[in-house]
Design a protein around this motif. Structure first.
Motif, short mmCIF file in Angstrom:
data_model
loop_
_atom_site.label_atom_id
_atom_site.label_comp_id
_atom_site.label_asym_id
_atom_site.label_seq_id
_atom_site.Cartn_x
_atom_site.Cartn_y
_atom_site.Cartn_z
N ASP A 256 1.03 -1.37 0.20
CA ASP A 256 -0.12 0.33 -0.08
C ASP A 256 0.95 1.45 0.04
N SER A 257 0.78 1.89 -1.20
CA SER A 257 1.97 2.75 -1.31
C SER A 257 0.84 4.11 -1.63
N TYR A 258 1.74 4.93 -0.59
CA TYR A 258 0.97 6.41 -0.72
C TYR A 258 1.31 7.52 -1.04
N VAL A 259 1.44 8.02 -2.56
CA VAL A 259 2.40 9.00 -3.68
C VAL A 259 1.62 10.47 -3.49
N PHE A 260 1.75 10.87 -3.47
CA PHE A 260 1.91 12.48 -3.98
C PHE A 260 2.80 13.19 -4.59
N ASN A 261 2.43 14.30 -6.21
CA ASN A 261 3.50 14.24 -7.46
C ASN A 261 4.24 13.34 -7.87
N LYS A 262 4.11 12.56 -7.92
CA LYS A 262 5.04 11.04 -8.81
C LYS A 262 5.91 10.66 -7.57
N VAL A 263 5.71 11.04 -6.33
CA VAL A 263 7.28 10.96 -6.19
C VAL A 263 5.98 10.16 -4.41
N GLU A 264 6.54 8.81 -3.80
CA GLU A 264 6.51 7.93 -2.57
C GLU A 264 7.19 8.60 -1.48
N HIS A 265 5.50 8.52 -0.66
CA HIS A 265 6.22 9.07 0.97
C HIS A 265 6.29 8.00 1.96
N ILE A 266 5.84 6.94 1.36
CA ILE A 266 5.31 5.99 2.29
C ILE A 266 5.30 4.81 1.87
N ARG A 267 5.00 3.57 2.05
CA ARG A 267 4.77 2.71 1.93
C ARG A 267 4.37 1.58 2.99
N PHE A 268 3.37 0.76 2.80
CA PHE A 268 2.79 -0.79 4.12
C PHE A 268 3.49 -1.80 3.19
N ASN A 269 4.23 -2.87 4.01
CA ASN A 269 4.79 -4.22 2.59
C ASN A 269 4.60 -4.90 3.76
N SER A 270 3.26 -5.97 3.46
CA SER A 270 2.98 -6.89 3.73
C SER A 270 4.53 -8.09 5.19
N THR A 271 5.44 -8.07 3.42
CA THR A 271 6.30 -9.02 4.14
C THR A 271 7.00 -8.85 5.41
N VAL A 272 7.25 -7.33 5.16
CA VAL A 272 7.86 -6.77 6.33
C VAL A 272 6.91 -6.55 7.50
N GLY A 273 5.46 -5.87 7.21
CA GLY A 273 4.63 -6.23 8.49
C GLY A 273 4.90 -4.35 8.76
N ARG A 274 4.77 -3.52 8.38
CA ARG A 274 4.91 -2.36 8.96
C ARG A 274 5.11 -1.45 7.84
N TYR A 275 5.11 -0.18 8.29
CA TYR A 275 5.25 0.87 7.11
C TYR A 275 6.19 1.51 6.74
N VAL A 276 7.42 1.44 5.51
CA VAL A 276 8.88 2.73 5.75
C VAL A 276 8.38 3.88 4.99
N GLY A 277 9.18 5.51 5.56
CA GLY A 277 9.62 6.39 5.00
C GLY A 277 10.33 6.63 4.25
N TYR A 278 9.79 6.63 2.84
CA TYR A 278 10.80 7.66 1.75
C TYR A 278 11.56 8.86 2.03
N THR A 279 10.21 9.98 2.52
CA THR A 279 10.74 10.73 2.26
C THR A 279 10.90 11.67 4.24
N GLU A 280 11.12 12.50 4.36
CA GLU A 280 11.27 13.04 5.64
C GLU A 280 9.56 13.19 6.52
N TYR A 281 9.00 13.45 5.92
CA TYR A 281 7.24 13.12 6.09
C TYR A 281 6.59 12.12 6.41
N GLY A 282 7.19 11.61 5.31
CA GLY A 282 7.15 9.26 4.61
C GLY A 282 7.94 9.26 6.42
N VAL A 283 8.67 9.14 7.08
CA VAL A 283 9.37 9.02 7.80
C VAL A 283 8.97 9.33 9.19
#
Length: 72
Positions: free
Chosen positions: A6-33
């Motif tokens: 489950d990825s959250y993308v704004f203006n073509k930039v992925e900010h955060i993602r939930f991955n069921s294999t990892v079992g948690r969210y991972v942030g890719y930007t300051e906001y996402g983290v």
């Protein structure tokens, strides 16, 4: 196995993602983290994401696999 992402993308930039294999969210930007830290500490939010894997992904995968098997 099935992996739900489950990825959250704004203006073509992925900010955060939930991955069921990892079992948690991972942030890719300051906001996402910042959001990942908050959401990972909320068992209710994590539970909702895991429920999507069970109710949506696995349910539909069974339907798709059955349709494929029936055609072969």
């Amino acid at each position: 196995g099935i992996e739900y992402i489950d990825s959250y993308v704004f203006n073509k930039v992925e900010h955060i993602r939930f991955n069921s294999t990892v079992g948690r969210y991972v942030g890719y930007t300051e906001y996402g983290v910042k959001n990942a830290e908050a959401w990972n500490s909320d068992a209710g939010i994590l539970g909702q994401e895991q429920a999507q894997l069970e109710s949506y992904c696995k349910h539909n995968a069974d339907i798709y696999y059955s349709a494929i098997r029936d055609k072969t």
